[in-house]
Write a protein that holds these residues in place. Structure first.
Motif, PDB file in Angstrom:
ATOM      1  N   PHE C  45       0.896  -1.074  -0.024  1.00 24.77           N
ATOM      2  CA  PHE C  45       0.222   0.028   0.114  1.00 24.77           C
ATOM      3  C   PHE C  45       0.937   1.362  -0.018  1.00 24.77           C
ATOM      4  N   LEU C  46       1.922   1.157   0.689  1.00 26.70           N
ATOM      5  CA  LEU C  46       3.075   2.386   0.726  1.00 26.70           C
ATOM      6  C   LEU C  46       3.518   2.533  -0.770  1.00 26.70           C
ATOM      7  N   LEU C  47       3.637   1.514  -1.385  1.00 24.78           N
ATOM      8  CA  LEU C  47       4.253   1.630  -2.806  1.00 24.78           C
ATOM      9  C   LEU C  47       3.136   2.161  -3.513  1.00 24.78           C
ATOM     10  N   ILE C  48       1.906   2.011  -3.624  1.00 24.75           N
ATOM     11  CA  ILE C  48       0.912   2.525  -4.608  1.00 24.75           C
ATOM     12  C   ILE C  48       0.649   3.915  -4.255  1.00 24.75           C
ATOM     13  N   VAL C  49       0.724   4.400  -2.946  1.00 23.69           N
ATOM     14  CA  VAL C  49       0.596   5.747  -2.505  1.00 23.69           C
ATOM     15  C   VAL C  49       1.728   6.446  -3.037  1.00 23.69           C
ATOM     16  N   ALA C  50       2.888   5.945  -2.770  1.00 25.73           N
ATOM     17  CA  ALA C  50       4.122   6.765  -3.269  1.00 25.73           C
ATOM     18  C   ALA C  50       4.150   6.909  -4.653  1.00 25.73           C
ATOM     19  N   VAL C  51       3.525   6.009  -5.501  1.00 28.67           N
ATOM     20  CA  VAL C  51       3.497   6.292  -6.905  1.00 28.67           C
ATOM     21  C   VAL C  51       2.795   7.644  -7.189  1.00 28.67           C
ATOM     22  N   ILE C  70      -6.801   6.856   2.868  1.00 26.69           N
ATOM     23  CA  ILE C  70      -6.497   5.486   2.892  1.00 26.69           C
ATOM     24  C   ILE C  70      -7.645   5.149   4.192  1.00 26.69           C
ATOM     25  N   ALA C  71      -7.595   5.782   5.268  1.00 30.13           N
ATOM     26  CA  ALA C  71      -8.441   5.439   6.582  1.00 30.13           C
ATOM     27  C   ALA C  71      -9.799   5.563   6.064  1.00 30.13           C
ATOM     28  N   LEU C  72     -10.232   6.664   5.331  1.00 26.24           N
ATOM     29  CA  LEU C  72     -11.407   6.976   4.966  1.00 26.24           C
ATOM     30  C   LEU C  72     -12.056   5.807   4.058  1.00 26.24           C
ATOM     31  N   THR C  73     -11.153   5.266   3.200  1.00 18.81           N
ATOM     32  CA  THR C  73     -11.556   4.348   2.203  1.00 18.81           C
ATOM     33  C   THR C  73     -11.746   3.012   3.108  1.00 18.81           C
ATOM     34  N   PHE C 220      -6.859   8.833  -6.559  1.00 17.47           N
ATOM     35  CA  PHE C 220      -7.115   7.489  -7.036  1.00 17.47           C
ATOM     36  C   PHE C 220      -6.003   6.521  -6.201  1.00 17.47           C
ATOM     37  N   CYS C 221      -4.923   6.837  -6.365  1.00 14.39           N
ATOM     38  CA  CYS C 221      -4.071   6.037  -5.765  1.00 14.39           C
ATOM     39  C   CYS C 221      -4.118   5.820  -4.292  1.00 14.39           C
ATOM     40  N   SER C 222      -4.387   6.879  -3.673  1.00 15.88           N
ATOM     41  CA  SER C 222      -4.653   6.761  -2.111  1.00 15.88           C
ATOM     42  C   SER C 222      -5.767   5.766  -1.862  1.00 15.88           C
ATOM     43  N   ALA C 223      -6.917   5.806  -2.738  1.00  9.83           N
ATOM     44  CA  ALA C 223      -8.083   4.982  -2.490  1.00  9.83           C
ATOM     45  C   ALA C 223      -7.753   3.688  -2.875  1.00  9.83           C
ATOM     46  N   GLY C 226      -5.907   2.125  -0.127  1.00 12.04           N
ATOM     47  CA  GLY C 226      -6.843   2.109   1.003  1.00 12.04           C
ATOM     48  C   GLY C 226      -7.386   0.521   0.922  1.00 12.04           C
ATOM     49  N   VAL C 227      -8.051   0.414  -0.470  1.00  7.12           N
ATOM     50  CA  VAL C 227      -8.563  -1.070  -0.586  1.00  7.12           C
ATOM     51  C   VAL C 227      -7.352  -2.139  -0.301  1.00  7.12           C
ATOM     52  N   VAL C 228      -6.354  -1.916  -0.886  1.00  7.56           N
ATOM     53  CA  VAL C 228      -5.155  -3.006  -0.578  1.00  7.56           C
ATOM     54  C   VAL C 228      -4.918  -3.128   1.131  1.00  7.56           C
ATOM     55  N   PHE C 229      -4.989  -1.815   1.834  1.00  4.20           N
ATOM     56  CA  PHE C 229      -4.753  -2.085   3.232  1.00  4.20           C
ATOM     57  C   PHE C 229      -6.017  -2.595   3.953  1.00  4.20           C
ATOM     58  N   THR C 230      -7.394  -2.315   3.159  1.00  2.00           N
ATOM     59  CA  THR C 230      -8.180  -3.165   3.677  1.00  2.00           C
ATOM     60  C   THR C 230      -8.116  -4.718   3.736  1.00  2.00           C
TER      61      THR C 230
END
Lengths: 350, 344, 321
Positions: C45-51, C70-73, C220-223, C226-230
């Motif tokens: 998830f960090l990678l996705i956000v960082a991109v 991410i948390a909101l997602t 979009f990447c954060s969301a 967030g899905v991956v984090f879920t």
């Protein structure tokens, strides 16, 4: 033209390098942490039938995920566990999650990867633990829950819960209040400083207290709010209570010492005398609270014992030996009154 | 000059709006009582509890004016409290003035070193300020915990507690500390050329260098000052609770400080800075926090309200926004004019 | 052979290799493919956000709201799936759209009202976290079968190791990021915008839509993260991913992107994330490091990295002059 060739060469080089790396890494199989030669895990918990003879003296590896370091109580808890591990000869892998549940997940996953013998968790919140506990169960590692309880539908996901009985603490506080106000007349206004909203200790201490004093009609809760278990929160919230309902407050029930200590300052600034004008009951039993108790500013301190170390080590050892454990282990706790306070405050390490 | 063009107009307007809101919804916001020779009341509380924030924000203003940012202030707050309490707790007589002065001195000295560190990273090595101070933000929290060994060090010392909770002339002592520092900062920047240098370095570092300004020293100076301010704030905070918590003191302070500076009118890109604006900005944030607390808004909504307020403040401060609103208002009856202006 | 502009990335990759090898010498069981892949599994998830963050920073902006989104997602997904009983096939595209919309909104405010990205995304951060708490103060656990399957599936690779589905998603995102950055017009516009907004405007590039596009991408990447984090946590909670934005910014910077904009590679960000992961792994293999030494070590390593990069790029600039 040269640029294109260069780019192509770069790409080829990188592909070869990656392939070489892959082969090299796959060749080295992952070895478990060397201090733990593989021992067949005994069946967990309820049945407790030992499949193999208990292991001879080799250190147990215990992975402990502590939830944070937010208060003196928590720090005492951590120290106790670390000291007890050293004394019992248990190899302790300690990770502090700093109030983050996802860091606790990370810690537990790394314990599972390193194939520890037992996992202990002090959960920062009550819910959301099923997935990680299932992972631990699949890996065959027994789990002990410390201090706070968790809500899981399948209670076989953990072996035992070692922690204080928060209801009982609330009941002790309520019982003291009943005794103290046995002969008093007139309505008694109670102010309550609750801890963190949604946390187990706060919910249960409140309920235990209320159930005990339910019978008496002259008790009235004039103010009750969450103050987050912190000194600051206690001081600010108490100040608010005093400015709104100052004269009606006769009793203050604080769910932990830090809030009570903050409230004492607020009361003194307001011009009243804690202990005399307002009876204060607190829970935890840290040294500062006992000192205030000795001075008469707090009237009763209910102990919440953070020294779970020895109990935890014993439970871990017994699990490895294949013994059955009770689902709930409660450390010994008592209450402190003014007379005992002076003596105890000197002994208190935390 | 029209009054609404003055740079302090909008910050003051926001603060006034908040205070007005309180006047309507919670009148005892304004009650000030005298108890035992000291003044008590919500207004006094705001000044008292807000003083660490104001201190940090003053230091942050100068850093932001040079086009930088200092994310490490929270950690410096924790470190300074930790050093002071450790020194006092090791002393034989916790109440002796000498010991207190030594503790304060040590803590400020360490803050100077840390500020120098930040300044050197930004000016000599040329690192980007956000990254350079991020390093100290992470490592500094570790240093604070190292100093306290992860414990909460408590001290019992009257003179030390005076810093944060003592009273002078009926008002909390911390207010005087803030006033003194504010005056010092104001004098330093407005009565000497230092202020001009700071603004110049922030606005156009290249031109400043060509004009002969030693930007390296200016940068080091502002980060040093910021560290010092954070240290004093840390001392006040820790003396208020007579203890030092390396884990939690000053957590997330930098965000509130940056917000205070921005509300006060200083731009994050650097250049003109307004110390008075920052003062008003910090008071606004503190008043907002207290207001939310007093009207009993459920804590869940606190963040959303804060977000709203921040957004409104920034929109209002944005020239573009105001101009577009003004334009819409002026051309509300003349849609043709609006169409013309669009394509002009 | 190595072009000057690739030097920062080369340094980053080199430092990563050095750290990995150092760990391998020090600890048994470190030098294995699984440990390397664990870096990706834990930090997908960090990678996705960082991109997403890379794109924003290349334009010279910043996005502080990523952790909160991410948390909101997670919160929205959990509440819709658990409490309302919506199927994941509907929920996941919905939260992705919401994330993109959120980013779009912030981008629009940043561009049209000319407010600093720092402040707007800070407000976005407060807003997103606040909305989490409005939905629920406590955790909402997800026991939906789809999510559980996604969380527990292991994709086995030749050689005996495995990765999770999240890693696949992360790698696809990284590849897409590289493609957008270097092979599309949008990517060129992003780099141009980062180099100098004024020049880009004068050149006739669509500054407004580019700027808003990067924040939309970041949202979009954060969301998606967030899905991956879920999948990772199987719960929705307002306190998830606290402070993640700083980790993302650190990864991007370590990867060689300059905060002033115009310079940076998504590939470098990938290694920035891996380096963060390797640092964490070394610390957890060490086992006895108290949490404060951990922080000091991380700070020190960060310092050495940036110093090294700075020294090398200074030398590069001097050589050019």
């Amino acid at each position: 033209m040269r640029r294109v060739k260069e780019a192509r060469r770069m790409r080829a080089f990188m592909i070869y390098a990656l392939a070489a790396l892959w082969l090299a890494l796959s060749g080295c199989k992952q070895q478990a942490v060397e201090t733990v030669p593989s021992v067949p895990q005994n069946t967990i918990g309820a049945e407790g039938t030992a499949l193999e003879p208990p292991p001879s003296a080799r250190p147990i590896v215990l992975g402990f995920s502590q939830l944070g370091s937010e208060s003196a109580w928590r720090l005492a808890n951590t120290n106790s566990i670390q000291e007890a591990a050293a004394e019992a000869g248990v190899v302790l892998m300690y990770e502090n999650a700093e109030q983050s549940q996802s860091k606790q997940f990370d810690a537990i996953r790394s314990f599972i990867r390193q194939k520890v013998d037992v996992i202990a968790i002090a959960p920062v919140v009550q819910t959301g633990w099923e997935p990680i506990l299932k992972e631990a169960k699949e890996a065959g590692i027994p789990v002990i829950i410390c201090d706070r309880s968790i809500e899981v539908e399948d209670s076989s996901l953990y072996v035992t819960l070692i922690g204080s009985d928060f209801y009982e603490e609330g009941r002790k506080a309520g019982k003291y209040l009943l005794d103290r106000t046995r002969d008093s007349v007139g309505p008694i206004g109670i102010a309550e400083l609750k801890g963190t909203e949604g946390s187990t200790p706060s919910i249960e201490r409140g309920q235990g207290f209320r159930e005990t004093i339910a019978g008496r009609g002259d008790f009235k809760f004039v103010a009750s709010e969450f103050a987050d278990f912190t000194f600051d929160g206690g001081k600010k919230t108490m100040r608010k209570f005093l400015s709104e309902k100052g004269d009606e407050i006769n009793v203050l029930y604080a769910h932990n010492d830090d809030m009570a200590l903050g409230a004492i300052e607020a009361i003194e600034e307001y011009g009243l005398k804690p202990g005399k004008d307002i009876v204060i009951i607190s829970v935890d039993g840290t040294r500062r609270a006992l000192e205030q108790l000795a001075q008469g500013k707090i009237s009763l301190v209910v102990e919440c014992n953070p020294l779970l170390g020895p109990d935890l080590m014993q439970a871990a050892t017994e699990i490895i030996q294949g013994r059955t454990l009770t689902k709930r282990i409660v450390p010994t706790e008592s209450v402190f009154t003014e007379q005992m306070a002076k003596r105890e405050a000197l002994h208190r390490k935390y | 000059m029209q009054i609404h063009r003055h740079h302090l107009f909008w910050p003051l307007a926001m603060l006034a709006a908040l205070l007005l809101f309180n006047l309507i919804y919670s009148p005892d916001f304004y009650s000030v009582q005298v108890r035992g020779g000291h003044l008590y009341g919500t207004l006094i509380d705001i000044l008292n509890f807000g003083s660490p924030l104001i201190l940090v924000a003053i230091g942050m203003t100068l850093v932001i004016a040079t086009g930088g940012i200092d994310l490490s202030v929270g950690s410096v707050v924790a470190i300074s409290g930790a050093v002071a309490c450790l020194t006092i707790s090791r002393g034989s007589d916790q109440g002796s003035i000498g010991l207190i002065l030594a503790a304060i001195g040590l803590s400020l000295a360490l803050a100077v070193v840390l500020g120098l560190w930040n300044g050197m990273l930004v000016s000599t090595i040329g690192m980007q300020p956000i990254v350079a101070t991020l390093i100290l933000m992470v490592a500094g929290r570790g240093i604070a915990q190292l100093i306290t060994s992860g414990q909460i060090i408590t001290v019992t010392s009257e003179p030390y507690a005076y810093l944060g909770s003592g009273s002078l002339l009926g008002l909390p002592f911390s207010i005087f500390v803030v006033a003194a520092l504010f005056a010092a900062a104001g004098l330093l920047t407005r009565r000497t050329a230092l202020g001009l240098f700071i603004e110049s370095v922030g606005r156009n570092p290249g031109a400043s260098r060509l004009a002969g300004i030693r930007s390296r020293y200016v940068l080091i100076a502002v980060y040093l000052f910021c560290g010092l301010c954070a240290a004093i704030a840390g001392l006040i905070l820790s003396s208020n609770v007579s203890s030092a918590d390396g884990n939690n003191a000053g957590l997330w302070y930098e965000l509130d400080a940056i917000l205070a500076v921005v509300i006060g009118g200083t731009s994050l890109t650097g250049g003109r800075f307004y110390l008075t604006g920052t003062l008003i900005g910090a008071l606004t944030i503190q008043t907002l926090t207290t207001t939310i607390y007093m009207i009993g808004v459920p804590p869940e909504i606190t963040l959303v309200v804060k977000a709203f307020v921040v957004l409104v403040v920034c929109l209002v401060q944005s020239e573009t926004f105001r101009k577009s609103l003004a334009h819409r208002w002026k051309t509300r009856r003349y849609p043709a004019e609006r169409e013309v202006a669009k394509h002009a | 052979m190595l072009k000057q502009k690739y030097l920062p990335i080369a340094v980053t990759v080199f430092l990563f290799v050095v750290m990995f090898l150092a760990g391998s010498f020090r600890y048994t069981g470190f030098f294995s493919l699984q440990v390397l892949l664990n870096l990706l599994i834990d930090n997908a998830f960090l990678l996705i956000v960082a991109v997403g963050m890379t794109f924003v920073i290349v334009t010279g902006g910043i996005d502080l709201s990523v952790g909160s989104v991410i948390a909101l997602t997670t919160m929205i997904s959990a509440s819709l799936v658990q409490e309302q009983g919506w199927p994941p096939a509907v929920v996941i595209p919905l939260v992705l759209a919401l994330g993109a919309l959120f980013g779009w909104g912030m981008g629009a405010v940043i561009h049209y009202f000319k407010i600093q990205p720092f402040i707007v995304t800070l407000a976005g951060m407060f807003l997103a976290r606040g909305l989490c708490y409005v939905i629920s103060i406590n955790t909402i656990t997800i026991d939906d079968a789809f999510y559980q399957r996604m969380a527990q599936t292991k994709i086995h690779l030749p050689g005996g190791s495995f990765i999770s589905i999240s890693v696949v998603i992360a790698i696809v995102v990284a590849a897409a990021g590289i493609y957008i950055a270097h092979y599309t017009r949008l990517g060129r516009n992003i780099y141009a915008l980062g180099g100098s907004e004024q020049s880009a405007l004068l050149m006739g590039l669509p500054v407004a839509s580019t700027k808003i596009a990067v924040y939309t991408i970041s949202g979009f990447c954060s969301a998606l993260a967030g899905v991956v984090f879920t999948f990772y946590m199987l719960s929705g909670y307002g306190l998830h991913a606290m402070g993640l934005e700083l980790d993302a910014i650190a990864s991007v910077v370590i990867g060689g992107t300059l905060l002033t904009g115009g310079v940076g590679y998504v590939f470098g960000t990938l290694f920035g994330v891996m380096i963060q992961g390797v640092i964490q792994t070394i610390i957890s293999f060490e086992g006895t490091l108290s949490s404060w030494w951990t922080k000091i070590v991380i700070g020190l390593l960060l310092f050495l990295f940036i110093l090294f990069q700075r020294v090398l790029s200074a030398r590069q600039a001097a050589q050019k002059a």
